[in-house]
Design an enzyme around this catalytic site. Structure first.
Site, PDB file in Angstrom:
ATOM      1  N   GLU A  12       4.499  -3.629  12.486  1.00 34.04           N
ATOM      2  CA  GLU A  12       3.598  -2.499  12.303  1.00 34.04           C
ATOM      3  C   GLU A  12       2.299  -3.027  11.523  1.00 34.04           C
ATOM      4  OE1 GLU A  12       1.466  -0.037  10.905  1.00 34.04           O
ATOM      5  OE2 GLU A  12       2.877   0.689   9.315  1.00 34.04           O
TER       6      GLU A  12
ATOM      7  N   CYS B 119      -3.142   1.612   6.819  1.00 38.61           N
ATOM      8  CA  CYS B 119      -3.302   0.899   8.206  1.00 38.61           C
ATOM      9  C   CYS B 119      -3.770   1.874   9.106  1.00 38.61           C
ATOM     10  CB  CYS B 119      -1.892   0.562   8.804  1.00 38.61           C
ATOM     11  SG  CYS B 119      -1.093  -0.498   7.517  1.00 38.61           S
TER      12      CYS B 119
ATOM     13  N   SER C  71       4.833  -8.477  -3.405  1.00 35.51           N
ATOM     14  CA  SER C  71       4.872  -8.979  -4.934  1.00 35.51           C
ATOM     15  C   SER C  71       3.875  -8.188  -5.893  1.00 35.51           C
ATOM     16  CB  SER C  71       4.284 -10.455  -4.958  1.00 35.51           C
ATOM     17  OG  SER C  71       5.265 -11.209  -4.495  1.00 35.51           O
TER      18      SER C  71
ATOM     19  N   ASN D 177       0.788  -1.226  -0.071  1.00 37.15           N
ATOM     20  CA  ASN D 177      -0.159  -0.071  -0.006  1.00 37.15           C
ATOM     21  C   ASN D 177       0.835   1.447   0.190  1.00 37.15           C
ATOM     22  OD1 ASN D 177       0.827  -0.508   2.539  1.00 37.15           O
ATOM     23  ND2 ASN D 177      -1.248   0.477   3.714  1.00 37.15           N
TER      24      ASN D 177
ATOM     25  N   GLY E  19       2.368  -5.094   7.773  1.00 38.63           N
ATOM     26  CA  GLY E  19       1.525  -5.941   7.198  1.00 38.63           C
ATOM     27  C   GLY E  19       0.110  -6.199   8.133  1.00 38.63           C
ATOM     28  N   SER E  20      -0.372  -7.314   8.022  1.00 35.97           N
ATOM     29  CA  SER E  20      -1.700  -7.752   8.720  1.00 35.97           C
ATOM     30  C   SER E  20      -1.204  -8.305  10.088  1.00 35.97           C
ATOM     31  CB  SER E  20      -2.298  -8.752   7.855  1.00 35.97           C
ATOM     32  OG  SER E  20      -1.686 -10.035   7.931  1.00 35.97           O
TER      33      SER E  20
ATOM     34  N   GLU F 100     -10.873  -4.380   9.862  1.00 33.84           N
ATOM     35  CA  GLU F 100     -10.374  -3.064   8.992  1.00 33.84           C
ATOM     36  C   GLU F 100     -10.817  -3.486   7.430  1.00 33.84           C
ATOM     37  OE1 GLU F 100      -6.094  -3.639   8.700  1.00 33.84           O
ATOM     38  OE2 GLU F 100      -5.757  -1.573   8.454  1.00 33.84           O
TER      39      GLU F 100
ATOM     40  N   LYS G 125      12.415  -7.952   1.563  1.00 38.05           N
ATOM     41  CA  LYS G 125      11.546  -8.763   0.662  1.00 38.05           C
ATOM     42  C   LYS G 125      10.036  -7.532   0.473  1.00 38.05           C
ATOM     43  CE  LYS G 125       8.115 -12.392   0.535  1.00 38.05           C
ATOM     44  NZ  LYS G 125       7.049 -11.324  -0.375  1.00 38.05           N
ATOM     45  N   PRO G 126      10.116  -7.358  -0.823  1.00 39.15           N
ATOM     46  CA  PRO G 126       8.999  -6.153  -0.978  1.00 39.15           C
ATOM     47  C   PRO G 126       7.626  -7.161  -1.378  1.00 39.15           C
ATOM     48  CG  PRO G 126      10.456  -6.488  -3.029  1.00 39.15           C
ATOM     49  CD  PRO G 126      11.182  -7.429  -2.125  1.00 39.15           C
TER      50      PRO G 126
ATOM     51  N   GLU H 199       8.474   3.510  14.310  1.00 38.87           N
ATOM     52  CA  GLU H 199       9.484   3.843  13.143  1.00 38.87           C
ATOM     53  C   GLU H 199       9.242   5.334  12.978  1.00 38.87           C
ATOM     54  OE1 GLU H 199       7.423   1.455  10.072  1.00 38.87           O
ATOM     55  OE2 GLU H 199       8.935   0.028  10.414  1.00 38.87           O
TER      56      GLU H 199
END
Ligand code: SIN
Length: 485
Positions: free
Chosen positions: A256, A290, A184, A158, A234-235, A387, A181-182, A464
């Protein structure tokens, strides 16, 4: 093919130890534009062995990178920032093509991301230790702050151009190395950052990028003993599983995770400010954020005025391809995202909510969805518990402040919250009562590189951004020197 001023920014290769690998012999990820379905490009999938190689390279690069004077690391990170700013338009084209968000929003994200490099280039030079008051004249006691070591980052689709900098900039500034690792769905933004890292002078092995399957690449990053810190956005579900995997080698983790942000509009709010703040929070990135307002609580005395003004603003939002100049809302990332939005709306309607605006797939087709307002929403509906991650604004009506706070806190999540009021005493009272890591008062946009970003409860661990963000990539070492006199 994407039209770029600098076509070499679109890297169809992974980056391992300073080498670009265009064919891993392990298949490809096809990246498509959610607005058009067109192929943006293909990225080779890293094998487990290549992931290990990237980790080992990062480990080999660590001693010389961390030994460089902070000012030298700072100059390289600062150059990385400058290159991102110089190429902002190309980077925004890449981001809009693979993610869907409007070009202006993509540009904003890239400059926000670049700001983390600027911030941490400066903070690298201000990472201090401590000298303690020793309990004996013959002793000196110090606290050294040292880089934690090789770090792994797993980032979402996102906000790739903000989430990667928010992790990589403090890590490298602190003297750590990183394997990324980005997601996909959006690897090209990450790979363009990798290209600019090399141009800025980031040495081979200090920053590697391995795209690929979570079960191979992600699993290796979460379990490999050389990785000392795993940072993930992420989730909550995936974060929980990564924490379990990382526990085998006792890694430090930064998580996060998901949010379910409440946004409260009190009777004494300025309606225009509250509507603008709600749009900014709820409809940023088509609601795929998020920190997006997920539940909107409106006090009875202002309810009808607020809802009418919000509906006008939402109905006016222009939906379209992110590359069109007037687009304010692009497509959702994929069919799963649309299915979840539809499921939440159907559930709310079944339980008595009403559609005030939107409510269905957009006439443009694909994954475009009408910006939506639901009224008459209650705490038992899915929009309240989960969410939605889409452009749906569910409105709850409430009577008292205590009732709003109780409802806002009635969730396992605790990332962000927002409220609108002109009462100063309430500003303090409600800020302190909300159980979230971030509180926006009279605004729906709080993100800033100099502020600590992160959640409590099931929304995560760690912060962060800001000075706290670089400290997360360090270990404290206590040195006790005896017999000095
Ligand atoms: C996120 O969705 O986590 C990104 C939000 C931000 O940094 O503003």
């Amino acid at each position: 093919m994407l039209e770029l001023n600098d076509p070499t920014l679109l890297k169809q290769a992974i980056l391992v130890g300073g080498e670009w690998i265009a064919n891993t012999g392990h298949g490809f990820i096809d990246v498509t534009n959610p607005a058009t379905g067109a192929l943006v490009g293909r990225v080779p999938k890293a094998t487990r062995a290549m992931t290990v190689a990237a980790i080992e390279n990062a480990s080999q690069a660590l001693p010389s990178w961390s030994a460089r004077p902070a000012a030298e690391r700072s100059r390289i990170i600062r150059r990385w920032h400058d290159l991102i700013v110089e190429h902002v338009d190309d980077l925004a084209r890449i981001l809009t093509a693979e993610q869907g968000k409007p070009f202006a929003e993509a540009r904003g994200e890239i400059l926000y991301g670049a700001a983390f490099f600027e911030w941490y280039a400066e903070d690298a030079k201000r990472l201090y230790g401590e000298v303690l008051q020793a309990p004996a004249a013959s002793r000196r006691m110090l606290v050294l702050r040292q880089p934690i070591g090789v770090c792994a980052a797993i980032t979402p689709w996102n906000f790739p151009m903000a989430m990667i900098p928010r992790k990589a900039a403090p890590a490298l500034a602190a003297g750590c190395t990183m394997v990324l690792k980005p997601a996909s769905a959006t690897p090209f933004s990450a790979l363009a950052l990798g290209e600019l890292a090399q141009r800025a002078g980031v040495p081979a092995g200090v920053f590697s990028i391995v795209a690929g399957a979570a079960a191979e690449v992600g699993d290796e990053l979460a379990t490999h003993p050389l990785i000392r810190k795993l940072t993930f956005t992420g989730s909550t579900e995936v974060g929980r599983s990564l924490m379990e995997k990382a526990s085998g080698t006792i890694k430090k983790v930064a998580m996060e995770l998901g949010g379910n942000a409440p946004l409260i509009v009190f009777d004494d709010a300025d309606v225009d400010v509250a509507v603008a703040g709600t749009i900014a929070s709820k409809f940023r990135n088509m609601g795929q954020t998020c920190v997006c307002a997920n539940r909107i609580y409106v006090q009875a005395g202002i309810h009808d005025r607020f809802v009418a003004a919000l509906c006008d603003a939402v109905a006016a939002l222009k939906v379209g391809d992110g590359m069109a100049a007037d687009t304010q809302q692009g497509p959702l990332i994929d069919d799963h995202a649309v299915a979840k939005v539809e499921e939440h709306i159907e559930d709310a309607l079944r339980q008595g909510a009403r559609i005030a605006v939107g409510g269905k797939r957009h006439a443009l087709g694909r994954t475009f969805f009408e910006p939506t307002v639901l009224t008459g929403v209650t705490q038992t509906m899915k929009v309240s518990r989960e969410e939605t991650f889409g452009p749906v604004a569910p409105i709850f009506r409430f009577d008292t402040e205590a009732e709003a706070i109780a409802a806002a806190n009635d969730t396992e999540f605790g990332l962000a919250s927002y409220f609108f009021t002109r009462d100063n005493a309430r500003v303090w009272r409600v800020s302190e009562a909300l159980e979230t890591g971030i509180v926006g008062v009279n605004t729906g946009a709080t993100s800033f590189e100099g502020a600590p970003f992160g959640g409590i409860k099931a929304s995560g661990i760690g912060r962060e951004g800001s000075t706290h963000g670089i400290e997360e990539f360090t270990e404290l070492k206590y040195v006790c020197i005896a017999e000095i006199c």
